[in-house]
Design a protein around this motif. Sequence first.
Motif, PDB file in Angstrom:
ATOM      1  N   THR A 265      21.520  35.328  29.907  1.00 38.29           N
ATOM      2  CA  THR A 265      21.011  35.199  31.277  1.00 38.29           C
ATOM      3  C   THR A 265      20.427  33.812  31.520  1.00 38.29           C
ATOM      4  O   THR A 265      20.660  33.203  32.565  1.00 38.29           O
ATOM      5  N   ARG A 266      19.670  33.288  30.547  1.00 36.99           N
ATOM      6  CA  ARG A 266      19.032  31.972  30.751  1.00 36.99           C
ATOM      7  C   ARG A 266      20.042  30.895  31.089  1.00 36.99           C
ATOM      8  O   ARG A 266      19.732  29.953  31.820  1.00 36.99           O
ATOM      9  N   ASP A 267      21.255  31.030  30.553  1.00 36.31           N
ATOM     10  CA  ASP A 267      22.285  30.016  30.805  1.00 36.31           C
ATOM     11  C   ASP A 267      22.769  30.016  32.249  1.00 36.31           C
ATOM     12  O   ASP A 267      23.452  29.081  32.673  1.00 36.31           O
ATOM     13  N   TYR A 268      22.450  31.061  32.993  1.00 35.85           N
ATOM     14  CA  TYR A 268      22.921  31.171  34.379  1.00 35.85           C
ATOM     15  C   TYR A 268      21.817  30.999  35.416  1.00 35.85           C
ATOM     16  O   TYR A 268      22.110  30.825  36.589  1.00 35.85           O
ATOM     17  N   VAL A 269      20.558  31.060  34.977  1.00 37.37           N
ATOM     18  CA  VAL A 269      19.447  30.917  35.925  1.00 37.37           C
ATOM     19  C   VAL A 269      19.128  29.431  36.060  1.00 37.37           C
ATOM     20  O   VAL A 269      18.672  28.795  35.109  1.00 37.37           O
TER      21      VAL A 269
ATOM     22  N   GLY B  48      17.152  39.952  19.830  1.00 38.98           N
ATOM     23  CA  GLY B  48      18.237  39.136  20.361  1.00 38.98           C
ATOM     24  C   GLY B  48      18.332  39.194  21.871  1.00 38.98           C
ATOM     25  O   GLY B  48      18.597  38.185  22.514  1.00 38.98           O
ATOM     26  N   GLU B  49      18.108  40.396  22.439  1.00 42.22           N
ATOM     27  CA  GLU B  49      18.309  40.519  23.890  1.00 42.22           C
ATOM     28  C   GLU B  49      17.445  41.570  24.562  1.00 42.22           C
ATOM     29  O   GLU B  49      17.405  41.627  25.782  1.00 42.22           O
ATOM     30  N   HIS B  50      16.743  42.390  23.799  1.00 46.14           N
ATOM     31  CA  HIS B  50      15.950  43.460  24.427  1.00 46.14           C
ATOM     32  C   HIS B  50      14.520  43.048  24.712  1.00 46.14           C
ATOM     33  O   HIS B  50      13.823  43.717  25.475  1.00 46.14           O
ATOM     34  N   GLY B  51      14.064  41.992  24.098  1.00 45.90           N
ATOM     35  CA  GLY B  51      12.694  41.542  24.314  1.00 45.90           C
ATOM     36  C   GLY B  51      11.732  42.131  23.292  1.00 45.90           C
ATOM     37  O   GLY B  51      12.071  43.038  22.524  1.00 45.90           O
TER      38      GLY B  51
ATOM     39  N   VAL C  37      16.234  38.697  34.220  1.00 39.75           N
ATOM     40  CA  VAL C  37      15.561  37.409  34.060  1.00 39.75           C
ATOM     41  C   VAL C  37      14.329  37.574  33.166  1.00 39.75           C
ATOM     42  O   VAL C  37      14.091  36.783  32.255  1.00 39.75           O
ATOM     43  N   ALA C  38      13.559  38.637  33.418  1.00 36.01           N
ATOM     44  CA  ALA C  38      12.339  38.851  32.643  1.00 36.01           C
ATOM     45  C   ALA C  38      12.651  38.975  31.151  1.00 36.01           C
ATOM     46  O   ALA C  38      11.926  38.456  30.310  1.00 36.01           O
ATOM     47  N   GLU C  39      13.733  39.679  30.839  1.00 39.78           N
ATOM     48  CA  GLU C  39      14.038  39.945  29.421  1.00 39.78           C
ATOM     49  C   GLU C  39      15.064  38.974  28.843  1.00 39.78           C
ATOM     50  O   GLU C  39      15.362  39.036  27.664  1.00 39.78           O
ATOM     51  N   CYS C  40      15.627  38.109  29.669  1.00 43.35           N
ATOM     52  CA  CYS C  40      16.757  37.270  29.251  1.00 43.35           C
ATOM     53  C   CYS C  40      17.863  38.155  28.676  1.00 43.35           C
ATOM     54  O   CYS C  40      18.239  38.046  27.505  1.00 43.35           O
ATOM     55  N   ALA C  41      18.357  39.027  29.527  1.00 38.17           N
ATOM     56  CA  ALA C  41      19.324  40.037  29.107  1.00 38.17           C
ATOM     57  C   ALA C  41      20.605  39.408  28.566  1.00 38.17           C
ATOM     58  O   ALA C  41      20.983  38.301  28.953  1.00 38.17           O
TER      59      ALA C  41
ATOM     60  N   LEU D  92      21.006  30.837  15.878  1.00 35.48           N
ATOM     61  CA  LEU D  92      21.028  32.095  16.613  1.00 35.48           C
ATOM     62  C   LEU D  92      21.570  31.866  18.012  1.00 35.48           C
ATOM     63  O   LEU D  92      21.144  30.955  18.717  1.00 35.48           O
ATOM     64  N   LEU D  93      22.511  32.716  18.413  1.00 34.77           N
ATOM     65  CA  LEU D  93      23.052  32.625  19.763  1.00 34.77           C
ATOM     66  C   LEU D  93      22.229  33.456  20.736  1.00 34.77           C
ATOM     67  O   LEU D  93      22.316  33.262  21.941  1.00 34.77           O
ATOM     68  N   LYS D  94      21.477  34.387  20.222  1.00 37.16           N
ATOM     69  CA  LYS D  94      20.590  35.204  21.057  1.00 37.16           C
ATOM     70  C   LYS D  94      19.237  35.282  20.359  1.00 37.16           C
ATOM     71  O   LYS D  94      19.166  35.678  19.198  1.00 37.16           O
ATOM     72  N   ASP D  95      18.195  34.942  21.075  1.00 39.04           N
ATOM     73  CA  ASP D  95      16.850  34.997  20.488  1.00 39.04           C
ATOM     74  C   ASP D  95      15.847  35.067  21.625  1.00 39.04           C
ATOM     75  O   ASP D  95      15.657  34.107  22.359  1.00 39.04           O
ATOM     76  N   VAL D  96      15.235  36.218  21.804  1.00 40.12           N
ATOM     77  CA  VAL D  96      14.237  36.377  22.870  1.00 40.12           C
ATOM     78  C   VAL D  96      12.876  36.724  22.264  1.00 40.12           C
ATOM     79  O   VAL D  96      12.110  37.472  22.842  1.00 40.12           O
ATOM     80  N   THR D  97      12.614  36.131  21.110  1.00 39.60           N
ATOM     81  CA  THR D  97      11.390  36.429  20.378  1.00 39.60           C
ATOM     82  C   THR D  97      10.284  35.481  20.826  1.00 39.60           C
ATOM     83  O   THR D  97      10.099  34.409  20.260  1.00 39.60           O
TER      84      THR D  97
END
Lengths: 474, 474
Positions: free
Chosen positions: B165-169, B424-427, B150-154, A188-193
């Motif tokens: 986002t995590r890749d840039y913080v 994936g990105e919304h949390g 940052v909170a959601e790793c948008a 997965l390239l995106k995973d915020v679970t």
Amino acid sequence: MSAYGSVTPALIDTLRAVVGPDHVLTDPEELAVLGRDFTEDLQGRPDVAVAPGCTAEVAEVLRLASRERVPVVARGGGTGLSGGAVPLEGGIVLSTRRMNRILEIDRENLFAVVQPGVITQTLQDAVEEFGLFYPPDPASKGSCAIGGNVAECAGGPRCVKYGITRDYVTGLEAVLPSGEVLRVGGKLLKDVTGYDLVGLLVGSEGTLAVVTEVTLKLIPLPRRVRTLMAPFPSLEAAASAVGGIFQAGIVPSCCELLARAALRVAEEHVGRNFPNEVREAEATLLLEVDGQREEDVDRDAMALGELCLQLGADDVLLAQSPAHARELWAIRRAMGEAVKAQGPYREYDVSVPRARIPEALRAIDEVTARHGVRHLSYGHAGDGNLHVNVLRDGLSPERWEAVLAACGPEIIRRIVALGGTISGEHGIGCVQRELMPLRLGPAELRLCRAIKQAFDPQGILNPGKLLPDEAPAS
Amino acid sequence: MSAYGSVTPALIDTLRAVVGPDHVLTDPEELAVLGRDFTEDLQGRPDVAVAPGCTAEVAEVLRLASRERVPVVARGGGTGLSGGAVPLEGGIVLSTRRMNRILEIDRENLFAVVQPGVITQTLQDAVEEFGLFYPPDPASKGSCAIGGNVAECAGGPRCVKYGITRDYVTGLEAVLPSGEVLRVGGKLLKDVTGYDLVGLLVGSEGTLAVVTEVTLKLIPLPRRVRTLMAPFPSLEAAASAVGGIFQAGIVPSCCELLARAALRVAEEHVGRNFPNEVREAEATLLLEVDGQREEDVDRDAMALGELCLQLGADDVLLAQSPAHARELWAIRRAMGEAVKAQGPYREYDVSVPRARIPEALRAIDEVTARHGVRHLSYGHAGDGNLHVNVLRDGLSPERWEAVLAACGPEIIRRIVALGGTISGEHGIGCVQRELMPLRLGPAELRLCRAIKQAFDPQGILNPGKLLPDEAPAS
């Protein structure tokens, strides 16, 4: 002081039953080899070494170790540079050498799924056959294992463009000391679970869980690489050129800084010299650009060379063939060995904002000179990661220990004052853990301890690593 | 059931003293606005809202909240899509709107240091003036705040090439509920000093600490972008073309999938149509390539267009100007609003290995059809992240709740079976947290809870988010 249980003959018998008698070592000489890594002169004394063949066996070994409260130190290629694989409290060395299969190269999704014992170079070669690329390239890539790369969050020269190991690990299977098997992330390239357990395990130095399967992101292989060397009249000029390169919109795939002293030692070690323009320079940048199309990369290399001249380089040497590039890299890659050949030394793997490299090197010059020791330093100018090697030379062992005890904290304090940190890519392990309070505050350390406690409540995984003792060491 | 303390008039007075009377809201209508985000139809009821002006004030607010055991929900732009900023248990909304300064754009090291209330687009515009680039581009970038990102790793469309986002913080300042100020990471591209607390805080949805300063990596701005649309005869053809594009060594900077139904709804919403070739197609890829040199990017765009035709596209439309590209994107970007305009809906933000997108969409078709509801789905084909919107249409509210209760877990089970994940990105927020056990096992959930406990022992930070209740919800 150790509250750990002993490795009894009964436990060894049980381990034999779990992993098979051929995969349990108890011979002291063989164990001594498994008690070392590449960190200077550390020697651990494991009681037994096991090489499980699958996740279920790893889980059973960990369950047994938990039951007996015996330390477990996972071991990949044993090439670490911070003592991560050195068993300080004896116990069980868990070698991943039998779990060395590439399980899948997924060309549709661009992922590889591998066991932890796969050698990094082996994986790189395998994916390259399909036109794919796994970029992280620690110096030991020919013998280090992916599991160790994950444990230490390994880096290498290409990180400046392509990022570190953590940037490529998207999924992990790992076993807790309880024997429970975690499966986190995936292809997965995106995973915020939930919280980022994948990222937390990467770089945790074997202190939280034993990794048994790794899912790695792959990218298209750059088909063309060009290598340049740009000698500069001063460290400042070389370091500020690095900033100028990025500001011009060029992201080199490698950007290494070779200071004269380290370069000469490497030349001597390999018995081959760099061109004279480079030998005479105070500092040289070793640069690479890469990409898909030959003509684009050639043009990028020419543009980068021009830019280096504008930014103060005395000269620019463009490698005329892959063989010529390999020659230049051979000297750069020999630096670690060349330092070792100088005799006893202590390495600091500091990382600073890259524009601070000249200040960092001057601070290190100043501190080491004051203590009457030499250092040989080199590193990854593009990402601010410097390998600072302080040499014992003629000092007596006692005097050496005293110098290090004073010098190390001074170096780290100066680095931290520059916005830098203790370790860029080698890890904290045992050699740097008492320096941790110089970088992390009490709250940060408390949180790290609480995380350790959550994963490994008995503290059997790789004891004595990463976190300092709670009470100041005597 | 709630063990939280009340927001007393005395506490409100103290908060006024801390942040200044002008920065404390108690008006019910104003509070109602701060009780919502962009997630469908949630309405929280905060007792008070405060807007601290600096880290010290945030720390004091948190100390007070801890003392009184009052919930604190941090709030950036309020554009979240999983209820992350919705105060479910009342308490204090802590708005970052006054902490909206770009503290530094470091052109030497390529980092920005910002306060959490900076609007994403504002940062992007500011760094662009220096030829620099902050890539993450959530759809709400014009109004969302970096702290919320940052909170959601948008994520956003550009993640396929540039990461999340995590890749840039690389560094964070954050305040614990105790009022202690954490400082982790920095302007560092490599840092393995302890566990990755920076990465852990990113995506933690305001449940671990309140972020007060963010250090972000920047990269050189791509100076040229070309946009293409490639209509395909089927979803399968479009999705398998995506794999083919990456295998050919092309990494598009965006790779969006537009299925016909969602596309038509977006067209109606904006009152403008895509070209006929696209309107008639079952599925269309919206692609971008970018880079530094005009001629390279133009050639990449031509090569990508040719490749799409080889991979089964019916046609390829190349945007002839930036204005034309903006028109195409306007329809794509309208999709979220167009879905909202359809009436009540529930969004699932699933993520799968990208080659599994056709199977995922067929599974969702099947599940929704069985339950007699429609879905409008679109998303980021390049990274496997799909926004699945199930529409209520004519269903009664009771029937709708019943359908969702059955449909949601079925969709997630099918997605997980394909190697995918819940978000994936919304949390996860509050809308998906009860689905968490479908993806994370008991050990993973236990570890997440232990991490929460370590950071926030009283559970006052954003209660009711990310983690499911320990006892099964009634």
